[in-house]
Design a protein around this motif. Sequence first.
Motif, PDB file in Angstrom:
ATOM      1  N   LEU A  47     -22.005  44.970-135.673  1.00  0.00           N
ATOM      2  CA  LEU A  47     -22.407  43.807-136.177  1.00  0.00           C
ATOM      3  C   LEU A  47     -22.421  43.473-137.899  1.00  0.00           C
ATOM      4  O   LEU A  47     -23.105  44.596-138.845  1.00  0.00           O
ATOM      5  CB  LEU A  47     -23.389  43.081-135.703  1.00  0.00           C
ATOM      6  CG  LEU A  47     -23.393  42.618-133.949  1.00  0.00           C
ATOM      7  CD1 LEU A  47     -25.249  42.240-133.773  1.00  0.00           C
ATOM      8  CD2 LEU A  47     -22.821  41.441-133.586  1.00  0.00           C
ATOM      9  N   VAL A  48     -22.398  42.278-138.390  1.00  0.00           N
ATOM     10  CA  VAL A  48     -21.872  41.813-139.744  1.00  0.00           C
ATOM     11  C   VAL A  48     -22.932  40.629-139.660  1.00  0.00           C
ATOM     12  O   VAL A  48     -21.732  39.805-139.667  1.00  0.00           O
ATOM     13  CB  VAL A  48     -20.474  42.396-140.725  1.00  0.00           C
ATOM     14  CG1 VAL A  48     -20.848  42.046-142.031  1.00  0.00           C
ATOM     15  CG2 VAL A  48     -19.915  43.420-140.459  1.00  0.00           C
ATOM     16  N   GLY A  49     -23.536  40.333-139.761  1.00  0.00           N
ATOM     17  CA  GLY A  49     -24.427  39.056-139.499  1.00  0.00           C
ATOM     18  C   GLY A  49     -24.272  38.904-138.404  1.00  0.00           C
ATOM     19  O   GLY A  49     -24.974  40.052-137.186  1.00  0.00           O
ATOM     20  N   ASP A  50     -24.254  37.524-138.172  1.00  0.00           N
ATOM     21  CA  ASP A  50     -23.695  37.184-137.143  1.00  0.00           C
ATOM     22  C   ASP A  50     -22.200  37.064-136.659  1.00  0.00           C
ATOM     23  O   ASP A  50     -21.881  36.969-135.111  1.00  0.00           O
ATOM     24  CB  ASP A  50     -24.880  35.380-136.804  1.00  0.00           C
ATOM     25  CG  ASP A  50     -25.722  35.014-137.053  1.00  0.00           C
ATOM     26  OD1 ASP A  50     -26.484  36.192-136.316  1.00  0.00           O
ATOM     27  OD2 ASP A  50     -26.119  34.431-137.621  1.00  0.00           O
ATOM     28  N   ASN A  51     -21.547  38.363-137.307  1.00  0.00           N
ATOM     29  CA  ASN A  51     -20.172  38.394-137.287  1.00  0.00           C
ATOM     30  C   ASN A  51     -19.736  39.308-136.862  1.00  0.00           C
ATOM     31  O   ASN A  51     -20.613  40.552-136.905  1.00  0.00           O
ATOM     32  CB  ASN A  51     -19.706  37.936-138.081  1.00  0.00           C
ATOM     33  CG  ASN A  51     -19.839  36.608-138.823  1.00  0.00           C
ATOM     34  OD1 ASN A  51     -19.554  35.885-138.043  1.00  0.00           O
ATOM     35  ND2 ASN A  51     -20.928  36.539-139.666  1.00  0.00           N
ATOM     36  N   ARG A  52     -19.151  39.929-135.298  1.00  0.00           N
ATOM     37  CA  ARG A  52     -18.624  41.275-135.096  1.00  0.00           C
ATOM     38  C   ARG A  52     -17.224  41.287-136.282  1.00  0.00           C
ATOM     39  O   ARG A  52     -16.421  40.468-135.797  1.00  0.00           O
ATOM     40  CB  ARG A  52     -18.455  40.846-133.548  1.00  0.00           C
ATOM     41  CG  ARG A  52     -17.829  41.841-133.220  1.00  0.00           C
ATOM     42  CD  ARG A  52     -17.303  41.615-131.132  1.00  0.00           C
ATOM     43  NE  ARG A  52     -17.779  40.303-131.082  1.00  0.00           N
ATOM     44  CZ  ARG A  52     -16.440  40.046-130.003  1.00  0.00           C
ATOM     45  NH1 ARG A  52     -15.962  41.405-128.801  1.00  0.00           N
ATOM     46  NH2 ARG A  52     -16.177  38.665-130.269  1.00  0.00           N
ATOM     47  N   VAL A  53     -17.435  42.821-136.157  1.00  0.00           N
ATOM     48  CA  VAL A  53     -15.671  43.512-136.125  1.00  0.00           C
ATOM     49  C   VAL A  53     -15.650  44.730-135.383  1.00  0.00           C
ATOM     50  O   VAL A  53     -16.945  45.438-135.423  1.00  0.00           O
ATOM     51  CB  VAL A  53     -16.134  44.505-137.573  1.00  0.00           C
ATOM     52  CG1 VAL A  53     -14.873  45.443-137.748  1.00  0.00           C
ATOM     53  CG2 VAL A  53     -16.710  43.852-138.874  1.00  0.00           C
TER      54      VAL A  53
END
Length: 128
Positions: A47-53
Amino acid sequence: MAFGEVIPYLYYEDADAALDWLERVLEFGPSTRWRLGGPSTKEADILVGDNRVSVTGRPPRIGQGAGALLIVHVDDIVAYRARVAEADGNTPLSAVQQQPYGPLTFTVVDPWGYRWNFWQGESYPPTD
């Protein structure tokens, strides 16, 4: 046409080392790791904040990701850059710069060559 989220998919030969670095230095996470029966991570999400990598544990092939620049928005770019510099003094960091198109930015190159560009503020179109 409706689109959903865009998820970067990054190739790291040693996914565990990369995920550990992303969590320790860039303060991303947590990560979810799938070993798929082996001793090391084969697939993962972080997770990068509310985002996914998404991350895979295999080296990139020629031409995969060489031109990638990953942009992450942060609230306080000066404080965040200081934390990154303190977490790993060997990591190449640019200075914080005011861009002519709006945001304050700095760039981190991770040990595997991916360029992470951090932004504070939004870009705006040229007025000419």
